[in-house]
Design a protein around this motif. Structure first.
Motif, mmCIF file in Angstrom:
data_model
loop_
_atom_site.group_PDB
_atom_site.id
_atom_site.type_symbol
_atom_site.label_atom_id
_atom_site.label_comp_id
_atom_site.label_asym_id
_atom_site.label_seq_id
_atom_site.Cartn_x
_atom_site.Cartn_y
_atom_site.Cartn_z
ATOM 1 N N GLY A 176 -1.651 24.982 -11.231
ATOM 2 C CA GLY A 176 -1.768 24.845 -9.779
ATOM 3 C C GLY A 176 -0.430 24.644 -9.116
ATOM 4 N N GLY A 177 0.537 24.123 -9.864
ATOM 5 C CA GLY A 177 1.903 24.063 -9.336
ATOM 6 C C GLY A 177 2.013 23.488 -7.945
ATOM 7 N N ALA A 178 2.356 24.362 -7.070
ATOM 8 C CA ALA A 178 2.621 23.901 -5.704
ATOM 9 C C ALA A 178 1.347 23.369 -5.055
ATOM 10 N N THR A 179 0.254 24.025 -5.388
ATOM 11 C CA THR A 179 -1.005 23.555 -4.800
ATOM 12 C C THR A 179 -1.265 22.121 -5.194
ATOM 13 N N LEU A 180 -0.988 21.846 -6.469
ATOM 14 C CA LEU A 180 -1.238 20.491 -6.949
ATOM 15 C C LEU A 180 -0.331 19.514 -6.226
ATOM 16 N N LYS A 181 0.911 19.882 -6.045
ATOM 17 C CA LYS A 181 1.822 18.974 -5.358
ATOM 18 C C LYS A 181 1.348 18.703 -3.944
ATOM 19 N N ALA A 182 1.032 19.769 -3.262
ATOM 20 C CA ALA A 182 0.577 19.581 -1.885
ATOM 21 C C ALA A 182 -0.701 18.755 -1.869
ATOM 22 N N GLY A 183 -1.596 19.102 -2.764
ATOM 23 C CA GLY A 183 -2.855 18.369 -2.784
ATOM 24 C C GLY A 183 -2.647 16.905 -3.101
ATOM 25 N N ALA A 184 -1.776 16.666 -4.093
ATOM 26 C CA ALA A 184 -1.549 15.274 -4.475
ATOM 27 C C ALA A 184 -0.963 14.499 -3.317
ATOM 28 N N THR A 185 0.000 15.103 -2.658
ATOM 29 C CA THR A 185 0.639 14.399 -1.549
ATOM 30 C C THR A 185 -0.376 14.100 -0.453
ATOM 31 N N LEU A 186 -1.167 15.084 -0.154
ATOM 32 C CA LEU A 186 -2.178 14.884 0.881
ATOM 33 C C LEU A 186 -3.141 13.784 0.489
ATOM 34 N N PHE A 187 -3.514 13.863 -0.749
ATOM 35 C CA PHE A 187 -4.494 12.896 -1.225
ATOM 36 C C PHE A 187 -3.940 11.492 -1.145
ATOM 37 N N CYS A 188 -2.685 11.344 -1.539
ATOM 38 C CA CYS A 188 -2.129 9.996 -1.482
ATOM 39 C C CYS A 188 -1.937 9.544 -0.056
ATOM 40 N N ALA A 201 0.832 -1.201 0.000
ATOM 41 C CA ALA A 201 0.000 0.000 0.000
ATOM 42 C C ALA A 201 0.864 1.247 0.000
ATOM 43 N N PHE A 202 1.907 1.210 0.792
ATOM 44 C CA PHE A 202 2.828 2.346 0.860
ATOM 45 C C PHE A 202 3.388 2.657 -0.511
ATOM 46 N N VAL A 203 3.889 1.626 -1.117
ATOM 47 C CA VAL A 203 4.535 1.848 -2.408
ATOM 48 C C VAL A 203 3.502 2.342 -3.424
ATOM 49 N N PHE A 204 2.328 1.774 -3.347
ATOM 50 C CA PHE A 204 1.283 2.201 -4.297
ATOM 51 C C PHE A 204 0.981 3.678 -4.139
ATOM 52 N N CYS A 205 0.848 4.074 -2.899
ATOM 53 C CA CYS A 205 0.488 5.484 -2.698
ATOM 54 C C CYS A 205 1.639 6.400 -3.071
ATOM 55 N N ILE A 206 2.851 5.956 -2.808
ATOM 56 C CA ILE A 206 3.987 6.781 -3.227
ATOM 57 C C ILE A 206 3.985 6.907 -4.736
ATOM 58 N N GLY A 207 3.744 5.792 -5.393
ATOM 59 C CA GLY A 207 3.682 5.851 -6.861
ATOM 60 C C GLY A 207 2.583 6.780 -7.338
ATOM 61 N N ALA A 208 1.418 6.702 -6.688
ATOM 62 C CA ALA A 208 0.310 7.568 -7.098
ATOM 63 C C ALA A 208 0.676 9.027 -6.905
ATOM 64 N N ALA A 209 1.293 9.319 -5.789
ATOM 65 C CA ALA A 209 1.707 10.704 -5.547
ATOM 66 C C ALA A 209 2.681 11.147 -6.617
ATOM 67 N N GLY A 210 3.577 10.253 -6.978
ATOM 68 C CA GLY A 210 4.546 10.618 -8.003
ATOM 69 C C GLY A 210 3.894 10.891 -9.340
ATOM 70 N N VAL A 211 2.902 10.066 -9.713
ATOM 71 C CA VAL A 211 2.215 10.267 -10.986
ATOM 72 C C VAL A 211 1.526 11.611 -11.009
ATOM 73 N N LEU A 212 0.966 11.980 -9.877
ATOM 74 C CA LEU A 212 0.218 13.243 -9.858
ATOM 75 C C LEU A 212 1.143 14.433 -9.762
ATOM 76 N N THR A 213 2.337 14.219 -9.278
ATOM 77 C CA THR A 213 3.153 15.375 -8.935
ATOM 78 C C THR A 213 4.206 15.711 -9.985
ATOM 79 N N ARG A 214 4.842 14.681 -10.568
ATOM 80 C CA ARG A 214 5.976 14.968 -11.414
ATOM 81 C C ARG A 214 5.546 15.417 -12.801
ATOM 82 N N ARG A 215 6.445 16.150 -13.433
ATOM 83 C CA ARG A 215 6.104 16.668 -14.760
ATOM 84 C C ARG A 215 6.879 16.027 -15.879
ATOM 85 N N ASN A 216 7.935 15.366 -15.550
ATOM 86 C CA ASN A 216 8.707 14.706 -16.592
ATOM 87 C C ASN A 216 8.021 13.390 -16.915
ATOM 88 N N PRO A 217 7.675 13.149 -18.153
ATOM 89 C CA PRO A 217 6.933 11.910 -18.446
ATOM 90 C C PRO A 217 7.718 10.650 -18.149
#
Lengths: 99, 269, 667
Positions: free
Chosen positions: B90-102, A11-27
């Motif tokens: 959203g930039g930083a907001t998106l990052k924070a939101g994403a982290t929180l969400f995960c 679960a940890f790894v999954f959520c970390i991966g999900a956070a990464g997908v949502l956060t990073r910009r490099n494809p």
């Protein structure tokens, strides 16, 4: 060992991966995070397979690895093609398919 | 003993995962994932899935990651600015939101796992049967019960391979480049676009043989927009490989030639 | 071949002419379209003659024949069929219509020769003749109404023939609208009668009218008055007459054919055909008689004041139709139809001659600008003179006999009809005066420049003529009336047609000489059932003949005195009686009244509907609202397509979390 431990790790790894997908910009990195999620799923599968003594989960995990490999190949091919066309490698810039 | 190993491997797994997400340089992210995969293989071993662990290391960490490394190297190291992007997404907001969400997702999953939801997790589970997770068993299953899956997976691999080649090829198909000579290509540095150039070695280039190499074929001179329409003689363009080893482009390149815009980049690989 | 077969052929030839000319318009060159059209109508006339001969060969009480081609709708109590009724009345009408039409076609072959719409003209003209023949041959209300409507449409097409002229299109619309008002009356009247008789067929209706209706039953009276409304609209009687003078915007052959000889007589035919109904509802018939008398007086006074040559003749037509309506409404069927026939002859002749003069004047129609054409037009002048003499009722020309017969038969009804008789002779006096006013002004006096040019053999031509009503330049390419002008003196076909008509105008009285009464005998099978079909008493006959002749000559003398001997008299009278003059020259203000009462409110409603209701409510709120709602909705939904990959990934994971949450909560 309790299976739960492994599942929590998964679960940890999954959520970390999900956070990464949502956060990073490099494809490329997004693809890497996708791999993370797939691996998390693999771990869960293997864990359950061990729990039930059924090797089907392992087969499943094997096939997931195969699929991941294919997906990576195609995805990276896409990125190479994008790079060749001198477009920025940034998913925020690549948004022509917007409504 | 198993618990100790579990924790070491578990920490490795999570640390690798965090490294993938958090590190800015994509190359380091790839390395992080490799570490994560190896740790995961250790976890698999703990779970008696030997074959899958081996497959993980060989295929995943060995082949797929190498592919990643290649592409990251080709695409270049484009650092991602930590602070927002030019596009207002959203930039930083998106990052924070994403982290929180995960984080929230993680909590939810843990509740699901550790709560009374999955009672079976607390059970003892099946006993260990020798041969469980061995290649024999896996192979046996693959060729009997999961034969169809096996075949389809191989088909999928074929499709992916073809797809990757098609996507990544140069425009115009797979045929060889026509042999042409143009003044611009003559004037251009042979190491243009090559790895050496990228790496930045500054050894002087002896350039291509005799500067007076025949250019009369290009009697039309610079005006010609499409040099490859020239039915030149069999003048093979001096491959950069002959000189490129160790040589590098002249300092001040030919920015004009480089910026030509279309896909005629001869240099490189 | 039987009479009805000849009658179908009479219908078929003009229809074929229309179709052939219309379809072959590209291939017909020169005057061939004209000759084809004329040939079609001439063939129709030949068939009409054959039909006449055939029907006369039947025994007198077997001369009412019907023939049905097929049923349109023969259900739910409505019997709508394609039926023609061939009896002496129809035969008379088709002879007159096809004969005069053939001559007018002949005239138009040359008159319209240089017009760019030559082929179109002849196809329209043939279509009109077909419609008129259909109308008079119809054997039930349905065919009558169909013919009525077609005739209205053909009239519209022909009045606005020169469609680039604003005045012409306005006149066409006016005519059509007023005719539609009449059509509504016609259809409603039919319904009122059908409601009781249960049949649309003429013969059945006539046989049952005395049984179904009692005398002056309200429904019957209402129905007949509505039918009269149709008749008034078509025949330009007050108050639906305002379209006829404006209809002079059409080419002169159109005026001759439609607005003198045929279409405007449709109302007269209607009343004559439906005489059993009108005899059973004398109230309605009296309305018709009064209106007819009123019209003949009002139109006569207006014709004294207007100066446009064709409009004078138009008002004259209105007045003469007033005579006919008065006649047939009072039971003088034979006389009314006789006057219809002679009127067709001399009025068509007058219009043709007027066309010739207008051509000589290069399109100028105002009497003020004309004068002294006597020497310059040696053929047109006698033609016009003959027509004018016939119109004024000078013995022994045809008009004399027919007009006197009408008035006499009206007086024969007795009672208050004697007033109509007297007013009729007053109208005759006015007729003579205005007719010869027109003739004297055009032909006597100092020759104008155009006349002098013509005497030298040069036809006057204006480079850019202007429309006097709107002062915009005429589009001589599309018409008005073509770059070349054709006068009778130079065109053989025009002379031929006019000559035949002149002869008929002179000798036409022979058809119904007072003691011989050929027409009366011919029409007896059609009108035998009428209670008014009696020979007139002999006493007043001789007296009225004399009075008629005297009045005619008196009128000419007055006109001569005013307009030839002492030319300033007209201007003096005008000044002295200026309110009267203004009343006449403004056409008794009918146009203005109708404009205020109907046209302006309707225009206002239309404007309101378009600007306020349509634009604001329908377009803005209903349509715009619907599209705005859709657009807003789609914009809201579209917001989900941002194009950002991470956004999509986020949505995916969100959905995943929601699903797992659901399952978690469930268990």
């Amino acid at each position: 060992m309790n299976i739960g431990w492994y599942l929590v790790v998964s679960a940890f790894v999954f959520c970390i991966g999900a956070a990464g997908v949502l956060t990073r910009r490099n494809p490329i990195v997004i693809l890497l995070c996708l791999e993370l999620m797939l691996n998390a799923a693999n771990l869960a599968l293997i864990a359950f397979s061990r729990m039930w003594g059924n090797a089907q989960g392992q087969i499943f995990a094997l096939i997931v690895i195969v699929v991941a490999a294919c997906e990576v190949a195609v995805g990276l091919g896409l990125i190479v093609a994008i790079y060749r066309r001198r477009l920025p490698i940034d998913v925020d810039e690549l948004r022509e398919l917007q409504g | 003993m198993a618990a100790v190993l579990f924790f070491i491997a578990g920490i490795g797994v999570i640390a690798g995962a965090v490294a993938v997400v958090a590190l800015r340089n994509p190359f380091y992210s790839v390395l992080g994932l490799v570490a994560h995969l190896l740790s995961l293989a250790a976890l698999f071993l703990l779970l008696r899935a030997e074959f899958v662990a081996a497959a993980q290391v060989i295929v995943y960490a060995g082949a797929v990651m190498v592919l990643y490394v290649f592409v990251v190297s080709y695409v270049g190291l484009q650092d991602e600015p930590w602070r927002g992007s030019r596009v207002s997404s959203g930039g930083a907001t998106l990052k924070a939101g994403a982290t929180l969400f995960c984080g929230a997702l993680l909590v939810e999953l843990c509740i699901a796992l550790l709560g009374s939801g999955l009672k079976a997790i607390d059970s003892r589970g099946a006993g260990y049967v020798p041969g469980f997770g061995s290649p024999t068993q896996i192979g046996d299953l693959l060729l009997t019960k999961f034969l169809f899956v096996f075949e389809v997976a191989s088909f999928l691999l074929l499709i992916a391979a073809v797809g990757a080649v098609v996507l990544a090829r140069r425009r115009g198909g797979l045929h060889d480049e026509e042999w042409t000579v143009s003044v611009a290509s003559l004037l251009r540095s042979p190491t243009l676009g090559s790895m050496a150039e990228a790496v930045g070695t500054t050894m002087a280039t002896p350039s291509r043989g005799a500067p007076g190499e025949p250019a009369p074929e290009t009697g039309h001179g610079r005006g010609e927009p499409f040099p490859w329409t020239h039915r030149g003689g069999g003048q093979r363009e001096p491959g950069p490989g002959t000189e490129a080893g160790g040589s590098a482009g002249e300092g001040g390149q030919h920015p004009g030639a480089r910026e030509r815009g279309d896909h005629r980049e001869e240099g490189g690989w | 071949m039987s009479a009805t077969t000849w009658a179908w052929l009479v219908l078929a030839f003009p229809l074929a002419g229309t179709v052939v000319i219309a379809l072959g318009w590209r291939t017909l060159s020169g005057r061939s379209a004209g000759w084809i059209g004329t040939a079609a109508i001439a063939a129709a006339f030949a068939c009409a003659v054959a039909c006449f001969i055939s029907i006369q060969s039947h025994a007198p009480d077997h001369r009412v024949l019907t023939s049905t081609l097929w049923d349109y709708a023969n259900t739910v109590g409505v019997d709508a069929r394609l039926t023609i009724l061939v009896d002496p009345l129809s035969v008379l009408m088709i002879l007159v219509v096809s004969g005069v039409s053939a001559l007018i076609h002949l005239y138009s072959v040359s008159y319209m020769a240089s017009d760019r719409g030559y082929v179109r003209f002849f196809s329209y003209l043939n279509f009109f003749v077909f419609s008129m023949l259909l109308l008079v041959l119809g054997g039930n209300f349905v065919v009558l109404i169909v013919g009525w409507a077609f005739v209205g449409a053909a009239s519209y097409l022909l009045i606005s023939f020169w469609y680039r002229r604003r005045t012409a299109t306005a006149a066409g619309i006016k005519a059509f609208v007023i005719n539609v008002v009449g059509d509504v009356g016609l259809v409603l009247g039919t319904y009122f009668i059908f409601k009781h008789t249960g049949t649309l067929d003429f013969e059945k209706t006539f046989h049952s009218v005395r049984d179904v209706f009692y005398s002056n039953q309200p429904d019957l009276v209402a129905g007949c008055i509505l039918l009269l409304l149709g008749a008034f609209a078509k025949s330009a009687q007050i108050p639906l007459h305002t379209w006829l003078p404006d209809a002079m915007e059409g080419p002169t052959p159109v005026s001759a054919l439609i607005h003198a000889a045929t279409m405007v007589t449709a109302g007269v035919y209607l009343i004559a055909r439906l005489h059993p109904l009108f005899e059973q509802a004398p109230a309605a018939a009296d309305v018709g008689a009064v209106v007819g008398c009123l019209t003949l007086l009002v139109a006569g006074t207006i014709a004294l004041a207007v100066t446009d040559l064709k409009r004078v003749i138009a008002y004259s037509t209105m007045s003469q139709i007033g005579y006919m309506i008065m006649g047939v409404s009072s039971g003088a069927y034979v006389a009314g139809l006789f006057h219809l026939m002679t009127h067709a002859f001399f009025k068509a002749l007058l219009f043709m001659a007027a066309g010739s003069i207008i051509a000589a004047m290069a399109g100028e129609q105002s009497l003020d600008r004309m004068g002294g054409f006597r020497r310059a037009m040696p053929f047109t002048f006698p033609a016009m003179l003959i027509g004018g003499l016939a119109l004024s009722g000078i013995p022994p020309l045809s008009g004399y006999f027919s007009k006197d017969q009408v008035l006499l038969d009206v007086a024969n009804r007795g009672g208050w009809h004697w007033a109509l008789y007297v007013l009729g002779y007053l109208g005759a006096l006015l007729t003579a005066v205005y007719t010869f006013r027109m003739i004297f002004r055009a032909f006597w006096g100092e020759p104008v420049a155009e006349a002098r040019e013509l005497e030298q053999g040069h036809l006057h031509h204006v480079e850019t003529p202007f429309n006097p009503a709107t002062d915009e330049p005429e589009d001589t390419d599309v018409g008005f009336p073509g770059p070349d002008h054709h006068i009778a003196e130079r065109e053989g076909s025009m002379r031929g047609a006019m000559a035949i008509l002149a002869v008929l105008a002179v000798v036409g009285g022979v058809f119904q000489l007072p003691k011989v009464n050929w027409l009366e005998h011919f029409l007896e099978p059609a009108f035998g059932d009428s209670r008014y079909f009696n020979p007139p008493t002999q006493g007043p006959l001789a007296v009225s003949l004399v009075i008629g002749g005297v009045i005619g000559v008196l009128g000419i003398a007055i006109a001569y005195q005013v307009w030839v001997r002492r030319p300033g008299t007209a201007a003096e009278v005008r000044e002295r009686l200026s309110p009267v003059y203004l009343l006449f020259v403004n056409k008794w203000y009918f146009d203005d009244l109708i404009d205020i009462a109907f046209v302006r409110p309707t225009a206002w409603v239309g404007r309101f509907a378009q600007q306020t209701f349509e634009r604001v409510f329908v377009d803005g709120t209903l349509v715009g609202g619907a599209t705005a709602v859709v657009r807003a909705g789609s914009a809201a939904v579209r917001a989900a397509q941002t194009g950002f990959v991470r956004y999509y990934a986020g949505l995916l994971i969100l959905g995943l979390a929601a699903v797992s949450l659901y399952f978690l909560l469930q268990s």
